[in-house]
Scaffold this motif. Structure first.
Motif: not given
Length: 218
Positions: A166-182
């Motif tokens: 019920d809260r917005i998850v930003t694209r950057q949050m998803i990107y960081d979760r998937i790729y980390g520093d890559r």
């Protein structure tokens, strides 16, 4: 985990003690309310399983007196199944109740749940709506009781969305979760993952907020 069982039926008490012991829960037993109150007041148990109908002191009295001095989680056992009785138990300070007869696995699960709540430990099961369940220990997802096959990346995204339901998850949050520093992905790739998730858990569950992110509706 160490708990106290206050149950006056000796045969039932022995069965519960043995069964919970097999499930990794150490149990001390008491056969009347007075002895149970003494043990509960003097020993720091993780939880107390308290029968309602007890000799010497009944379960209501034990619960009230225990609550005056300690916050030990208490699960009540009762043969009464009326709503009024259950509401009274909860209002008197019980953390949960279980109506007799019951299954040992449910008793064990409820004990672990009230102990987790009392210690602030998060539940390993995330529930979204009435039918979406995420087991964070086994990384297992079910929807409507059916197993949902997810890739590791899809699971990671769904878990992120679920913990921010019920809260917005930003694209950057998803990107960081998937790729980390890559730096190896793109916003288009994220869209593909979200599209696949919608097909598997329900299109209407995941909302897109243009230029902002996504929301999993609970």
């Amino acid at each position: 985990m160490r708990v106290l069982l206050v149950e006056d039926e000796e045969d039932l008490s022995a069965i519960i003690c043995a069964a919970l012991g097999e499930r990794g829960i150490q149990v001390d037993a008491s056969l009347d309310g007075q002895d149970g109150l003494l043990k509960a007041a003097t020993v720091d148990y993780d939880a107390v399983i308290l029968d309602l109908m007890l000799p010497v002191l009944d379960g209501y009295t034990v619960l009230k007196r225990l609550r005056a001095t300690k916050k030990t989680p208490v699960l009540m056992l009762t043969a009464r199944d009326s709503t009024d009785d259950k509401v009274t138990l909860l209002n008197e300070g019980a953390d949960d109740y279980l109506t007799k007869p019951f299954m040992i696995d449910e008793l064990a699960a409820r004990i672990r749940a009230i102990v987790r709540r009392s210690t602030g430990e998060p539940s390993p099961l995330i529930c979204i709506g009435n039918d979406l369940r995420i087991d964070t220990i086994d990384r297992r997802v079910t929807c409507g009781g059916q197993l949902v096959e997810l890739t590791p990346t899809e699971y990671s995204i769904l878990h992120l969305l679920a913990t921010h339901a019920d809260r917005i998850v930003t694209r950057q949050m998803i990107y960081d979760r998937i790729y980390g520093d890559r730096d190896s992905g793109s916003s288009n790739t994220i869209e593909v993952y979200l599209s696949n998730l919608r097909k598997k858990v329900g299109k209407e569950r995941i909302e897109t907020h243009r230029r902002n992110g996504y929301t999993l509706r609970a």
